[in-house]
Design a protein around this motif. Structure first.
Motif, PDB file in Angstrom:
ATOM      1  N   ILE A   3       0.778  -1.261  -0.039  1.00 30.58           N
ATOM      2  CA  ILE A   3      -0.241   0.057   0.011  1.00 30.58           C
ATOM      3  C   ILE A   3       0.756   1.050   0.169  1.00 30.58           C
ATOM      4  O   ILE A   3       1.839   1.317   0.836  1.00 30.58           O
ATOM      5  N   ASP A  66      -0.009  -2.487  -4.877  1.00 28.46           N
ATOM      6  CA  ASP A  66      -1.143  -3.050  -5.078  1.00 28.46           C
ATOM      7  C   ASP A  66      -2.420  -2.026  -4.935  1.00 28.46           C
ATOM      8  O   ASP A  66      -3.370  -2.195  -5.337  1.00 28.46           O
ATOM      9  N   VAL A  67      -2.129  -1.171  -4.067  1.00 24.10           N
ATOM     10  CA  VAL A  67      -3.231   0.026  -3.625  1.00 24.10           C
ATOM     11  C   VAL A  67      -2.431   1.391  -3.617  1.00 24.10           C
ATOM     12  O   VAL A  67      -1.311   1.269  -2.768  1.00 24.10           O
ATOM     13  N   LEU A  98      -4.864  -0.503  -7.488  1.00 25.52           N
ATOM     14  CA  LEU A  98      -6.328  -0.029  -7.100  1.00 25.52           C
ATOM     15  C   LEU A  98      -6.137   1.503  -6.527  1.00 25.52           C
ATOM     16  O   LEU A  98      -4.955   1.709  -5.632  1.00 25.52           O
ATOM     17  N   LYS A  99      -6.764   2.456  -7.201  1.00 25.45           N
ATOM     18  CA  LYS A  99      -6.374   3.795  -6.684  1.00 25.45           C
ATOM     19  C   LYS A  99      -7.513   4.147  -5.696  1.00 25.45           C
ATOM     20  O   LYS A  99      -8.610   4.137  -6.284  1.00 25.45           O
ATOM     21  N   ILE A 130     -10.053  -1.755   1.781  1.00 24.20           N
ATOM     22  CA  ILE A 130      -8.772  -2.624   1.942  1.00 24.20           C
ATOM     23  C   ILE A 130      -9.128  -3.812   2.377  1.00 24.20           C
ATOM     24  O   ILE A 130      -8.560  -4.786   2.162  1.00 24.20           O
TER      25      ILE A 130
END
Length: 135
Positions: A3, A66-67, A98-99, A130
């Motif tokens: 993250i 990933d984020v 993923l935003k 999340i």
């Protein structure tokens, strides 16, 4: 899960996100990326996570994130008083991550139909999304 939390100016939004991620014991590598040193220092202060400052760390870490979490302005070149560069927005946009973007009107980007809410509520929604990813 990696993250990446990106923030500028004073880093208060990013700090609040990171504190909540840690409180919720989200099992992930969390990296704080500030567009300036004050933002980075505020986000990492007292919580033991890694952080870096500037354009290159954003570009490098967006690749395998990933984020990505941050204010909506991270997708608008020259926003946040010019702290967000075109290379940053391009790297973030191209990232397969993923935003999770938090509406923040000071970036001069407004999404019609999104109701204004408190930062706490936006951050809680980010954390819930999340958690669902981790299930």
């Amino acid at each position: 899960m990696k993250i990446v939390v990106i923030d500028g100016q004073g880093g208060s939004l990013g700090k609040a996100v990171i504190v909540k991620l840690l409180e919720e014991k989200i099992n992930a590598e969390i990296i704080a990326l500030g567009t300036n040193s004050a933002a980075t220092m505020n986000m990492i202060k007292g919580n033991g996570i890694q952080g870096a400052t500037g354009e290159n760390p954003v570009v490098v870490n967006a690749i395998d994130a990933d984020v990505i979490i941050g204010p909506i302005g991270i997708l608008a070149a020259n926003s946040m008083l010019g702290e967000i560069t075109e290379k940053m927005t391009m790297a973030i946009s191209k990232s397969k991550a993923l935003k999770l973007l938090i509406p923040y009107n000071k970036c001069k980007v407004v999404i019609a139909g999104v109701k204004e809410d408190s930062f706490d509520n936006y951050i809680n929604e980010v954390i819930e999304r999340i958690k669902k990813l981790l299930i």
